[in-house]
Each structure stands twice: as structure tokens, then as C-alpha cells.
Enzyme design. Sequence first.
Site, PDB file in Angstrom:
ATOM      1  N   LEU A 135       3.735  -1.660  -5.609  1.00  0.00           N
ATOM      2  CA  LEU A 135       2.476  -1.511  -4.889  1.00  0.00           C
ATOM      3  C   LEU A 135       2.260  -0.039  -4.579  1.00  0.00           C
ATOM      4  O   LEU A 135       3.215   0.702  -4.341  1.00  0.00           O
ATOM      5  CB  LEU A 135       2.505  -2.310  -3.581  1.00  0.00           C
ATOM      6  CG  LEU A 135       2.640  -3.833  -3.692  1.00  0.00           C
ATOM      7  CD1 LEU A 135       2.766  -4.453  -2.307  1.00  0.00           C
ATOM      8  CD2 LEU A 135       1.456  -4.435  -4.438  1.00  0.00           C
ATOM      9  N   ASP A 136       0.989   0.382  -4.551  1.00  0.00           N
ATOM     10  CA  ASP A 136       0.662   1.755  -4.165  1.00  0.00           C
ATOM     11  C   ASP A 136       1.169   2.039  -2.756  1.00  0.00           C
ATOM     12  O   ASP A 136       1.330   1.122  -1.941  1.00  0.00           O
ATOM     13  CB  ASP A 136      -0.851   1.971  -4.197  1.00  0.00           C
ATOM     14  CG  ASP A 136      -1.442   1.848  -5.591  1.00  0.00           C
ATOM     15  OD1 ASP A 136      -0.679   1.967  -6.566  1.00  0.00           O
ATOM     16  OD2 ASP A 136      -2.666   1.631  -5.685  1.00  0.00           O
ATOM     17  N   LYS A 137       1.340   3.297  -2.459  1.00  0.00           N
ATOM     18  CA  LYS A 137       1.854   3.709  -1.156  1.00  0.00           C
ATOM     19  C   LYS A 137       1.058   3.102  -0.010  1.00  0.00           C
ATOM     20  O   LYS A 137       1.620   2.604   0.969  1.00  0.00           O
ATOM     21  CB  LYS A 137       1.851   5.235  -1.048  1.00  0.00           C
ATOM     22  CG  LYS A 137       2.348   5.767   0.284  1.00  0.00           C
ATOM     23  CD  LYS A 137       2.343   7.290   0.302  1.00  0.00           C
ATOM     24  CE  LYS A 137       2.829   7.813   1.653  1.00  0.00           C
ATOM     25  NZ  LYS A 137       2.855   9.296   1.705  1.00  0.00           N
TER      26      LYS A 137
END
Length: 297
Positions: A135-137
Amino acid sequence: MKNYTIRINIHEQWAQTSIQDLFRTTLHAPKKLIHELRMEKAVFLNGSQVNWTSKVAANDELLILLPEDCNDSVIPAYESLQVLFEDEHLLIVNKPAGITTHPNEMNETNTLANLVAGYLQKKDDHRKIKHVQRLDKDTSGALLFAKHSLSHAILDRMLHDHQIERIYVALADGLIQESRFTVNQPIGRDRYHPTKRRVSKSGQQAKTDFQVCNTYPNKQLTLVECKLHTGRTHQIRVHLSHIGHPLAGDRLYGGRPIFPRQALHARKLAFIHPFTLEKLEITAPFLDEPSIFEARL
């Protein structure tokens, strides 16, 4: 490297399958791993070393000695971690927004992988487990880890074959008129920005299904449920931006800065457990305080 023991109970639908076919055809284990297990005589059936052509029966027990790398490259962190599901094969955790999935540089300690390493080491488990998706930050929600090399290979193949359902919820800028729609547009790198992606004819195929759950005319926001068919970097963010409704809070793709992050949460993972055959439907609670989504669902 250390050997870790895993156990798999034989189900009725696997009965009368040879050990060889169980690994190759039923579990779809990689050929290289199967070869290594055969050469190392690392598979036992009901306590005895297997003949790979022998057939299994319901309620038999397979015992597998898997060589696993020790997790000496990720520094354990011992902060709180919300575990959504765990057994000896896999781990699903709820990722907070604001941290990356794994370290990108030596000595990083503030990633989800660090928290997972710390959680496992408290239980004297020093294996190097691997994330199956990422997942993105600034995206929160359910994230799947494999706890050994066999489960990683199988879960990775299941993800590639669309056998793991991934449902996200998002708040998009503007009022989307359609109740259901699909964006099937390839995604590639943005030539002018090192981390940005864009819809590009030369990009990789990417498909996302969207369902509108609610609209908020006063806030000019639309709550959407998003289902991924592919897993391209920033896929939901790019597809919503492409149709003129970027995620609220997503400054990179033109969203209004009304939230401290992009309003995107990996709400649910659903799949058949490859070893227990249990149907797993894991829902990740919202972690933001105050919540971005809770009042709108």
C-alpha cells in the site's frame, strides 16, 4: 538460514492425489521449490518420509521442513500493530496511514515491515516474512504477509490470478453521476515526475471497478467502493484523477487538500485460504483520528 516446520492437513477433496500432484497441480507450488523439497527429503506424511508418487487420504498430515531466511535485515520496532488475522501460514495487519510498507534504505525503522518484525520477534519468530501486496505510504488498511516461502509463492500466484479480492473505500472530489462504472486504462510512469503515474497507451494494463456508495453535495465529495483487478502503482489514484475526480487530500494527483492524506483505505481482503480452504473475509477498521470515513459509512 533455519528450517521451519509447517503442517498441512489433507482435506477430503485432496484425497487420492499423489504428493507430487498435490504440490504441482493443487497447490501450484513453484517447480524450483518442489525440487528443493525433494532433494532435501523435507516432506513427511504422517511422520514418515514421503514417496512422491504415493497418494494422500483425508485427515492425513503433511509435515514440511522449509528453509527460511532469518529476518536480520529489517530492524524490529515494538510499537502497537493491529493484527486482523494470523495463523502459521499468513498474517494480515491493518496498516496505518503515514508509514511505508517496507524499508527502502538501510537502518529504516518506521515502516510496517519493522512493526511486523517486532511483533513476530516478541513471539520468538525470527523469519523473514514477505508482503504479498503493498500500500502507498498514505493509504491505510488491510495488508497481507506470507509467513513462509511456500505460502508466499502460492499467495503471490493467487494475487496474480485475481483470486484475492481487494476492496477499497475512497472519497473522491466532486459528485460522480454514475452508480457503477469501470476504468480500464493502462498506467505508466509520468515522464515529468519521478514518483507520479499517469494513464498511458504504452503503460501496463490496469482495471478498477467503482461503485458509488454516497454523495455529499455540501462537501462536493463522493464516497466510492473500489475493486482492483490489477495492482499497478497508484492505480485507484490515477484512475480517479483520469476521470476528473481525484481523491480528496491527494495533492499529487490534484485532489483538494481537505484531509491530511489521500482518502483511501484498503477495507477488505477476501480469498480462499490455500491450506485450510477456509473462506477468509477480513475487514480493516478505520484508524484515522478523527476518522475520514466513519461518519460517512
